[in-house]
Scaffold this active site. Sequence first.
Site, PDB file in Angstrom:
ATOM      1  N   GLU A  44       0.817  -1.213   0.000  1.00  0.00           N
ATOM      2  CA  GLU A  44       0.000   0.000   0.000  1.00  0.00           C
ATOM      3  C   GLU A  44       0.853   1.267   0.000  1.00  0.00           C
ATOM      4  O   GLU A  44       0.503   2.254  -0.638  1.00  0.00           O
ATOM      5  CB  GLU A  44      -0.951   0.007   1.199  1.00  0.00           C
ATOM      6  CG  GLU A  44      -2.028  -1.080   1.135  1.00  0.00           C
ATOM      7  CD  GLU A  44      -2.925  -0.965  -0.089  1.00  0.00           C
ATOM      8  OE1 GLU A  44      -2.984   0.117  -0.692  1.00  0.00           O
ATOM      9  OE2 GLU A  44      -3.556  -1.973  -0.439  1.00  0.00           O
ATOM     10  N   CYS A 214     -26.247   3.868 -14.138  1.00  0.00           N
ATOM     11  CA  CYS A 214     -25.180   4.832 -13.848  1.00  0.00           C
ATOM     12  C   CYS A 214     -25.612   6.259 -14.193  1.00  0.00           C
ATOM     13  O   CYS A 214     -25.963   6.563 -15.331  1.00  0.00           O
ATOM     14  CB  CYS A 214     -23.919   4.461 -14.627  1.00  0.00           C
ATOM     15  SG  CYS A 214     -22.588   5.670 -14.466  1.00  0.00           S
TER      16      CYS A 214
END
Length: 362
Positions: A44, A214
Site C-alpha cells: 500500500e 449509472c
Amino acid sequence: MAKKGNEAPGKGFSEQLLRWDREQNRRQMPWKGEKDPYKIWLSEIILQQTRVEHGVSYYNEFVRNFPDIKKLANASEEKIFKLWEGLGYYSRCRNLIATARSIALERNGVFPKTYEEIVTLKGVGPYTAAAISSFAFNLPYAVVDGNVFRVLARIFGIDTPTDSTEGKKYFAQLANELIDKKKAGAYNQAIMDFGAMICKPVPHCDQCVFNKSCYALLNKKINELPVKEKKISIKKRWFYYLLIEHNNQLAIRQRTAKDIWQQLYEFPMIENTQDLEQDGILARAEKQNWFIRGKYEVVTQSPVYKQQLSHQLIAGKFIHIRVKNKPAQADWQWVNETGLGKFAFPRVINQFLQKAREQSLF
DNA sequence: GACCCGTGGAG
DNA sequence: TCTCCAAGGGT
C-alpha cells in the site's frame, strides 16, 4: 451547492459489485489475497499515487530483500533508498523506514491489529489504514482512493469536488454506507479493481454491470465526473550539476533540505531561477571554494536534461570539471563510477549517467 | 485549507 | 506537445 444526483445508495450496489468481482474480475497482482499485514502495508505504501504496473517490480524486490518487517527495520537507509530509487515521493520511503523500525523495536515486530493504531503509523493515512485493516483483518473500513472517487461520482452522480474537505467527507461517508461489512476486504478490493478495469478515466461502459443505472452514463457526464477543483502551478528551476573529478573520483553529496528529493544524492549543484551562462556558474562555484580559479579545467558541458515533477519543472545541466587540488568539503563523498551505483539519485541525474555511460564518458 | 512531494503512461 | 492523473499523506 453539492448536487448529489442519484442519492439513494441502492442496496444492490455492493451485491452487484461483488457479483462482478466473482464472475468477471480476472485482475491478478502479487499481493492480492495476501494476509500478512507487513506485506499488505508494504504494497500500500508503494502504491500510493503510483500505478500498479510501476509498483509491482518494486514490491517484489522489497519482499525478496526484506521478507519480514525486522529485516526491513535492520537494513541500512542507503540500501532501502536504493531499492526505492525511481519510485518518487521519497517521503514515503523515509516514513516506511521509520514505521518499520518503530514496529520492530516497540512492538517486537508485531503489526498493530486495529484501525485506530494503524492510522497513527507514519505514512499511513485514512486510505492506507482502511486497506490494511480490511485486507489483513477484515475490519469494516471502506477505502477511498482515486478509483473509488471515480466509481461513486459517476454511478451516483456526485459533483462535489473530490479534493475539497466537503468532498472527502462525503465520499468517505457514502463509501462506508455502501461497504459490505462482512466482506470488507473483498468489497474494497472489488471496487478498486472495478475502477481500474472498467470505470477507468476513459471507461468501458459497454462492459459495465451498472450501465442501466449509472448517473454519469445516463446523463452523458462521463467526462464531467468526478470533479476536481484545484489546479497546480508549475515552478521552473535550473540545476547546474558539477561533476568535479579528482583522481578518477567524483564528488557527491546528500540532499538534506526540506525540498524535493530529500535524502537522495546529487553532484554539487548550483541552482538558479533562470538560465545561467557557464562563466556565471563557475564563478559561483569558485566563490564557495569548490575549486580555485586557474586550477581546474572544464572538460565538457552537457545539453539540458528536463524533468517534470508534479509542481516543478527541473532543467538540469552537467558540467564536467577536472580539478588539480581536491576540495575539502565536509559534506562531500568521493566515489568512483562503480561507487555511484550504491546511491539513490533523482531521475534527471540517472538519465544523464545512463547517457554518459552509453558514450563511455567515464 | 493550501500547498508540497516524483515518476511515467495514456490519450 | 500537453494535460491528466495514478491503491495519498505530511506540513
